[in-house]
Design a protein around this motif. Structure first.
Motif, mmCIF file in Angstrom:
data_model
loop_
_atom_site.group_PDB
_atom_site.id
_atom_site.type_symbol
_atom_site.label_atom_id
_atom_site.label_comp_id
_atom_site.label_asym_id
_atom_site.label_seq_id
_atom_site.Cartn_x
_atom_site.Cartn_y
_atom_site.Cartn_z
ATOM 1 N N GLY A 1 0.919 -1.353 -0.082
ATOM 2 C CA GLY A 1 -0.021 0.030 0.011
ATOM 3 C C GLY A 1 0.810 1.361 -0.002
ATOM 4 O O GLY A 1 2.160 1.271 0.183
ATOM 5 N N THR A 2 0.234 2.369 -0.329
ATOM 6 C CA THR A 2 0.804 3.682 0.055
ATOM 7 C C THR A 2 0.144 4.683 0.702
ATOM 8 O O THR A 2 -1.119 4.823 0.716
ATOM 9 C CB THR A 2 0.945 4.189 -1.388
ATOM 10 N N VAL A 3 0.940 5.331 1.812
ATOM 11 C CA VAL A 3 0.204 6.269 2.518
ATOM 12 C C VAL A 3 -0.363 7.591 1.703
ATOM 13 O O VAL A 3 0.703 8.053 0.930
ATOM 14 C CB VAL A 3 1.245 6.872 3.582
ATOM 15 N N HIS B 1 -2.069 10.203 15.062
ATOM 16 C CA HIS B 1 -2.367 10.467 13.517
ATOM 17 C C HIS B 1 -3.429 9.699 13.008
ATOM 18 O O HIS B 1 -3.557 8.355 13.489
ATOM 19 C CB HIS B 1 -0.927 9.842 12.791
ATOM 20 N N ARG B 2 -4.463 10.194 12.017
ATOM 21 C CA ARG B 2 -5.191 9.332 11.355
ATOM 22 C C ARG B 2 -4.460 9.182 9.803
ATOM 23 O O ARG B 2 -3.970 9.990 9.245
ATOM 24 C CB ARG B 2 -6.469 10.062 11.002
ATOM 25 N N LEU B 3 -4.418 8.087 9.299
ATOM 26 C CA LEU B 3 -3.452 7.422 8.350
ATOM 27 C C LEU B 3 -4.580 7.166 7.000
ATOM 28 O O LEU B 3 -5.251 6.068 7.295
ATOM 29 C CB LEU B 3 -2.578 6.642 8.575
ATOM 30 N N ILE B 4 -4.577 7.753 6.018
ATOM 31 C CA ILE B 4 -5.326 7.063 4.887
ATOM 32 C C ILE B 4 -4.242 6.306 4.144
ATOM 33 O O ILE B 4 -3.348 6.869 3.615
ATOM 34 C CB ILE B 4 -5.853 8.179 3.903
ATOM 35 N N ILE B 5 -4.546 4.973 3.751
ATOM 36 C CA ILE B 5 -3.633 4.144 3.253
ATOM 37 C C ILE B 5 -4.362 3.676 1.846
ATOM 38 O O ILE B 5 -5.251 2.981 1.792
ATOM 39 C CB ILE B 5 -3.277 3.110 3.894
ATOM 40 N N GLY B 6 -3.647 3.850 0.597
ATOM 41 C CA GLY B 6 -4.200 3.387 -0.640
ATOM 42 C C GLY B 6 -4.002 2.009 -0.742
ATOM 43 O O GLY B 6 -2.669 1.528 -0.403
ATOM 44 N N THR C 1 7.052 2.941 17.064
ATOM 45 C CA THR C 1 7.292 2.231 15.897
ATOM 46 C C THR C 1 7.662 3.203 14.580
ATOM 47 O O THR C 1 7.994 4.425 15.066
ATOM 48 C CB THR C 1 5.855 1.587 15.404
ATOM 49 N N THR C 2 7.809 2.800 13.565
ATOM 50 C CA THR C 2 8.326 3.884 12.184
ATOM 51 C C THR C 2 7.129 4.798 11.926
ATOM 52 O O THR C 2 7.354 5.417 11.108
ATOM 53 C CB THR C 2 8.814 2.975 11.433
ATOM 54 N N LEU C 3 5.719 4.326 12.539
ATOM 55 C CA LEU C 3 4.674 5.144 11.882
ATOM 56 C C LEU C 3 4.766 6.728 12.153
ATOM 57 O O LEU C 3 4.474 7.448 11.212
ATOM 58 C CB LEU C 3 3.479 4.529 12.622
ATOM 59 N N GLY C 4 5.571 7.103 13.086
ATOM 60 C CA GLY C 4 5.861 8.327 13.672
ATOM 61 C C GLY C 4 6.122 9.285 12.235
ATOM 62 O O GLY C 4 6.407 10.308 12.190
ATOM 63 N N GLY C 5 7.094 8.501 11.375
ATOM 64 C CA GLY C 5 7.625 9.059 10.448
ATOM 65 C C GLY C 5 7.117 8.996 9.058
ATOM 66 O O GLY C 5 7.858 9.533 7.849
ATOM 67 N N GLY D 1 3.130 9.136 0.402
ATOM 68 C CA GLY D 1 4.174 8.319 -0.598
ATOM 69 C C GLY D 1 4.975 7.395 0.116
ATOM 70 O O GLY D 1 5.382 6.424 -0.365
ATOM 71 N N THR D 2 4.862 7.146 1.523
ATOM 72 C CA THR D 2 5.377 6.074 2.276
ATOM 73 C C THR D 2 4.688 4.592 1.694
ATOM 74 O O THR D 2 3.743 4.561 2.057
ATOM 75 C CB THR D 2 5.449 6.122 3.781
ATOM 76 N N ARG D 3 5.579 3.754 1.369
ATOM 77 C CA ARG D 3 4.943 2.464 1.196
ATOM 78 C C ARG D 3 4.998 1.498 2.284
ATOM 79 O O ARG D 3 5.802 1.626 3.084
ATOM 80 C CB ARG D 3 6.193 1.929 0.050
#
Length: 202
Positions: A10-12, A24-29, A75-79, A83-85
């Motif tokens: 997926g892609t953020v 954070h609320r993340l929308i992931i494609g 975790t790494t989510l804070g970064g 575009g993040t995969r």
């Protein structure tokens, strides 16, 4: 529960600060097939690069999750940014093939890519992990790196190595990693429980 077998990349699309900017609320494609076969239900657990998150909103080719400040810091989510995969895996159902190993989606710490060296038809990746995580990683044991189930080849202090075949590099975020990249590490569940048991035996 998961198996560490990534089924989609997926892609953020968006990172929306919530909770006073601490969460954070993340929308992931993702691909429509990932969400549709069978349909993902609202509230379902999805492993996002090794982190178990809850789907709070669903679209045809995207889903939204929310991550607390605790998750962002551990975790790494804070970064993550647009575009993040992201390695994606849906939760395990009773009767599913267990192709990797049992993965909870509970990250034990983050590691750092030390090197990536071609080795015959694969690539030997070396990672460095914190002192608190290193004792739980053993040669020929299992480890989940960004949600990918892998076998540990060798261990030297706080570093360990795994081999990645071209297929895995193509369908996961390993194709985008480089020395210095941060990754989510989940140790083998058995090692975690054995360590806890030994604490009570002392």
């Amino acid at each position: 529960m998961f198996t560490g077998i990534v089924t989609d990349l997926g892609t953020v699309r968006e990172v929306q600060p919530i909770g006073g900017g601490q969460d954070h609320r993340l929308i992931i494609g993702t691909s429509p097939a990932f969400l549709a076969n069978p349909p993902v239900a609202l509230g379902a657990s999805i492993a996002c690069s090794g982190v178990c998150l809850t789907a709070v909103e669903l679209g045809a080719d995207w889903f939204a999750v929310e991550a607390s400040a605790e998750t962002l810091s551990k975790t790494t989510l804070g970064g993550w940014q647009a575009g993040t995969r992201v390695n994606l895996e849906r939760s395990l159902k009773m009767g599913d093939e267990l192709g990797g190993h049992l993965v909870a989606g509970h990250v034990d710490g983050t590691g750092e890519v030390v090197s990536a060296t071609p080795e015959n038809g694969s690539v030997r990746w070396r990672f460095r992990v914190p002192q608190t995580v290193a004792p739980f990683i053993a040669p020929k044991g299992s480890v989940a790196i960004d949600g990918v189930s892998l076998t540990v080849n060798e261990v030297a202090g706080e570093e360990f190595g795994v081999n990645i075949i071209p297929h895995t590099a193509t369908i996961t975020t390993f194709g985008t990693l480089q020395p210095g990249s941060r990754v989510n590490i989940e140790i083998d569940m058995m090692a975690r429980y054995v360590a806890r048991l030994r604490e009570y035996q002392r």
